[in-house]
Each structure stands twice: as C-alpha cells, then as structure tokens.
Design an enzyme around this catalytic site. Structure first.
Site, mmCIF file in Angstrom:
data_model
loop_
_atom_site.group_PDB
_atom_site.id
_atom_site.type_symbol
_atom_site.label_atom_id
_atom_site.label_comp_id
_atom_site.label_asym_id
_atom_site.label_seq_id
_atom_site.Cartn_x
_atom_site.Cartn_y
_atom_site.Cartn_z
ATOM 1 N N SER A 136 -4.213 -1.620 -0.867
ATOM 2 C CA SER A 136 -4.867 -0.315 -0.835
ATOM 3 C C SER A 136 -5.095 0.085 0.610
ATOM 4 O O SER A 136 -5.284 -0.779 1.475
ATOM 5 C CB SER A 136 -6.221 -0.373 -1.558
ATOM 6 N N TYR A 150 -14.193 -4.361 -3.223
ATOM 7 C CA TYR A 150 -12.789 -4.069 -3.521
ATOM 8 C C TYR A 150 -11.974 -4.009 -2.234
ATOM 9 O O TYR A 150 -10.895 -4.607 -2.125
ATOM 10 C CB TYR A 150 -12.713 -2.733 -4.261
#
Length: 258
Positions: A136, A150
């Site tokens: 990401s 995350y």
C-alpha cells in the site's frame, strides 16, 4: 492475455471481493487454474474458480491453504497476496492495544510470510515461480488516525518482500510488490456512503471530500480493482520475466514523492 497463463497454477488470497477477486478472475481469463482463498466460501457465481474457505490471518488457516494448494493443484506457479485491510478503531496510537496490533500484523504481514514459508519450497524445487505482495502507499505515507497498524504492517511486508527477492530470485522465483493507492472496492464504496450519510451530503460530494482528505488524486478518481489486477497479471506473466525485487505503485499520482 487470453493464454498468458495457460497451464499455470495460481493462488490468490482475499479472492472474495475487491482487488483479490478481480485478480483471480483476470488469471482465470488468462487460462490459469486458480485457487481463490477467502474467510468464507466464494459464492456460486464464482464457480469458475476453485475456492477454499480459510482465515489466513491465522497459522492454522495458512497451513490448510498450503495443504490444499499442494493436494488440489499439485504445486503452484504464481502466488498473489491480495489480502489486506484494517478494522482498527480510530484514535491514533492510543487506540491500538496489543490485540489490535496483533490483528493488523497477522492480517497484513504474517499471512504472507507464513504462506510463502509453506509454498516456497515447492517453487524452489521446480526452479520457477512468481510471488506478488500487494502492499500500500501507506507503507510510505501512513495515516495515523485509524490505519497506523495497517500502514506499519504493509511497510514490514514491503521490506520483507525486497529481502526475499534477493534470496530466491537467483533460484528462479521472482518476487514483486504492487502498491495501490485508494482503490474503489466494495469496502471503500461503503465507507463513502457512510461518510455521505453522516455529513448529510451525496455520494459524489463525500467521495470528493475523501480524496481531498488523503491529499488528492491527480487523475481525479480512485483506482478500479481491475486496473490493479491488470498490473499484477502483467508482472506475473512471462512478459515481465526480467522484473524482480521491484515495487510498482498504482495510485493515480497520489503519493507526492519521487
């Protein structure tokens, strides 16, 4: 693409929706035998895929998936770790207790590490294979309010992926990272709908406000899951045979760094 993966055996995690589902269908379209993994069995509409229900955020789930790959496919040629996400509460670092940190790391980092550890021996034995870790842009530009865990897990995945590529690429297994920005999956659409409802606005207004909040997207819209799947499929194909150890960002220009 019609025959890029004819005869190939592909494992895709997180295959029930979003990037994972689009990727699984893209490989199937390319002629591969695809085993899709999700926490619940894929719906009957996905009968063109072989599916297994397992929670790969757990050690037991990873073991059962590896056993299914070896017994049902006889091995694997491409592994795509598309699973990921965050369910942590908002509130920054103080909201993340030991359990929340463990959940974020198990889902977004250790699931890939454990599956790689189980499946790499067979790939090394056959002297070929491709592993794609979906990371990401938050690995480089973390959002602290609700996705700090995350982001940290995806950063760990990116670092691990680079190190792994150095070890196994000389033995025939390519390892790459695909780093998406905001992608308009079912979950992100639901998020925009919740924001619109909370603000008393419409979907398009809430969507534009969210893009502004994450720093903007120069092309004016999020990725689609299919666009990310197309990139993953290209990297896993023989057309990208000299690419390994690299990261490919797909974010519409969001990340404001070189």
């Amino acid at each position: 693409m019609a025959s890029d993966f004819h005869g190939k055996r592909v494992l895709v995690t997180g295959a029930s929706r979003g990037i994972g589902r689009a990727t699984a269908l893209k490989f199937r379209e390319g002629g591969a035998t695809v085993l899709g993994v999700a926490r619940t069995a894929l719906e009957s509409a996905d009968d063109q895929l072989i599916s297994i229900a397992a929670d790969v955020a757990t050690i037991e789930g990873c073991t059962s998936v590896a056993e299914a790959v070896l017994s049902r496919l006889g091995g694997v040629d491409v592994v795509v770790h598309a699973l990921g996400g965050s369910h942590a509460p908002g509130g920054g670092f103080a909201a993340l207790d030991e359990d929340e940190w463990a959940k974020e790391m198990n889902l977004n980092f250790f699931s890939a590490v454990r599956l790689d550890r189980e499946l790499l021996p067979s790939m090394l034995e056959q002297g070929s294979g491709v592993i794609v870790h979906v990371t990401s842009i938050q690995a480089q530009s973390p959002v602290f309010e609700s996705t700090l865990g995350y982001a940290a897990a995806k950063a760990a995945l990116a670092n691990y992926s680079k190190g792994l590529s150095k070890e196994v690429s000389p033995k025939g297994v390519r390892v790459m990272r695909v780093s998406p920005g905001w992608t308009e999956t079912e979950s992100s659409v639901a998020l925009v709908e919740r924001l619109a409802d909370k603000a008393g606005s419409d979907f398009d207004t809430a969507r534009a406000e969210l893009m502004k909040a994450i720093g903007g997207i120069p092309i004016g819209r999020p990725n689609t899951p299919l666009e990310v799947a197309e990139l993953i499929a290209f990297l896993a194909s023989d057309r990208a045979a000299s690419i390994t150890g690299a990261e490919f960002r797909i974010d519409g220009g969001s990340l404001p760094v070189v």
